[in-house]
Design a protein around this motif. Structure first.
Motif, mmCIF file in Angstrom:
data_model
loop_
_atom_site.group_PDB
_atom_site.id
_atom_site.type_symbol
_atom_site.label_atom_id
_atom_site.label_comp_id
_atom_site.label_asym_id
_atom_site.label_seq_id
_atom_site.Cartn_x
_atom_site.Cartn_y
_atom_site.Cartn_z
ATOM 1 N N UNK A 56 0.840 -1.211 0.000
ATOM 2 C CA UNK A 56 0.000 0.000 0.000
ATOM 3 C C UNK A 56 0.873 1.258 0.000
ATOM 4 N N UNK A 57 1.921 1.225 0.778
ATOM 5 C CA UNK A 57 2.832 2.368 0.834
ATOM 6 C C UNK A 57 3.480 2.604 -0.529
ATOM 7 N N UNK A 58 3.924 1.537 -1.169
ATOM 8 C CA UNK A 58 4.587 1.678 -2.475
ATOM 9 C C UNK A 58 3.614 2.102 -3.566
ATOM 10 N N UNK A 59 2.328 1.825 -3.378
ATOM 11 C CA UNK A 59 1.305 2.194 -4.360
ATOM 12 C C UNK A 59 0.602 3.514 -4.018
ATOM 13 N N UNK A 60 1.082 4.188 -2.985
ATOM 14 C CA UNK A 60 0.502 5.452 -2.529
ATOM 15 C C UNK A 60 -0.967 5.302 -2.129
ATOM 16 N N UNK A 61 -1.254 4.211 -1.428
ATOM 17 C CA UNK A 61 -2.597 3.958 -0.902
ATOM 18 C C UNK A 61 -2.601 4.247 0.599
ATOM 19 N N UNK A 62 -3.745 4.096 1.220
ATOM 20 C CA UNK A 62 -3.890 4.333 2.659
ATOM 21 C C UNK A 62 -3.244 3.176 3.428
ATOM 22 N N UNK A 63 -1.951 3.308 3.682
ATOM 23 C CA UNK A 63 -1.209 2.223 4.317
ATOM 24 C C UNK A 63 -1.531 2.083 5.802
ATOM 25 N N UNK A 64 -2.031 3.123 6.432
ATOM 26 C CA UNK A 64 -2.404 3.026 7.850
ATOM 27 C C UNK A 64 -3.641 2.138 7.998
ATOM 28 N N UNK A 65 -4.687 2.434 7.242
ATOM 29 C CA UNK A 65 -5.902 1.609 7.299
ATOM 30 C C UNK A 65 -5.594 0.184 6.856
ATOM 31 N N UNK A 66 -4.736 0.057 5.863
ATOM 32 C CA UNK A 66 -4.367 -1.265 5.353
ATOM 33 C C UNK A 66 -3.650 -2.083 6.419
ATOM 34 N N UNK A 67 -2.688 -1.471 7.099
ATOM 35 C CA UNK A 67 -1.929 -2.180 8.145
ATOM 36 C C UNK A 67 -2.845 -2.599 9.292
ATOM 37 N N UNK A 68 -3.678 -1.671 9.750
ATOM 38 C CA UNK A 68 -4.532 -1.966 10.903
ATOM 39 C C UNK A 68 -5.597 -3.012 10.565
#
Length: 174
Positions: A56-68
């Motif tokens: 998600x981070x590498x794709x410029x997505x919401x990596x916080x929501x994704x991680x949680x």
């Protein structure tokens, strides 16, 4: 999986995103439940969470929501038969609902996290509907990828051993 585990533990940004969840005693009980035959439900969830976070981070997505949400996607303590007794459908349709209910008990869940958790099994059941967010698709696909790695680990180990044995027995002559 061992290599990625060492990575997530040393990733300060990732740890700051999920540290409050890892302090929850109910979530930590997932480490006592065997999952995909060769891991625990907690380690599987961390594997999904961290892999999804990095993508998600590498794709410029919401990596916080994704991680949680990735960490909470399988937050259920029941066994398959216990889930079916709840009357929420098959294991594939029931466990995301139970995971969401449990997640809401320990933290606030936004719309995207809710969609990620509820729809992570959309390929095997359509009852929860199609994911609304790219992050939901990402976690769903990563979940399947991680499960395949976890389930195939003994087979890959066996194949490597056989290959090494064959290589040691084969002599090449010119």
């Amino acid at each position: 999986m061992e290599l990625i585990q060492a990575e997530w533990e040393n990733d300060r940004e990732y740890m700051s995103i999920i540290e409050d969840l890892l302090e929850n005693s109910e979530l930590l009980k997932l480490d006592q439940i065997t999952h995909h035959h060769y891991t625990t439900r907690l380690l599987h969830s961390l594997f999904v969470s961290y892999t999804s976070y990095k993508l998600a981070k590498s794709l410029d997505l919401d990596y916080v929501a994704t991680a949680r949400a990735g960490l909470l996607h399988d937050f259920f303590l029941e066994e398959r038969d216990e889930l079916q007794e709840l009357g929420l459908g098959s294991h594939n349709s029931a466990h995301p609902k139970v995971a969401l209910k449990n997640a809401k008990k320990i933290t606030s869940i936004n719309r995207k996290e809710k969609d990620i958790i509820l729809k992570h099994m959309f390929l095997t059941t359509m009852r929860s509907g199609i994911p609304k967010y790219k992050e939901s698709y990402l976690v769903s696909f990563v979940d399947k990828y991680c499960a395949m790695i976890e389930v195939s680990k003994p087979s890959r180990h066996w194949a490597r051993n056989v290959y090494s044995l064959v290589q040691s027995k084969v002599s090449y002559t010119n």
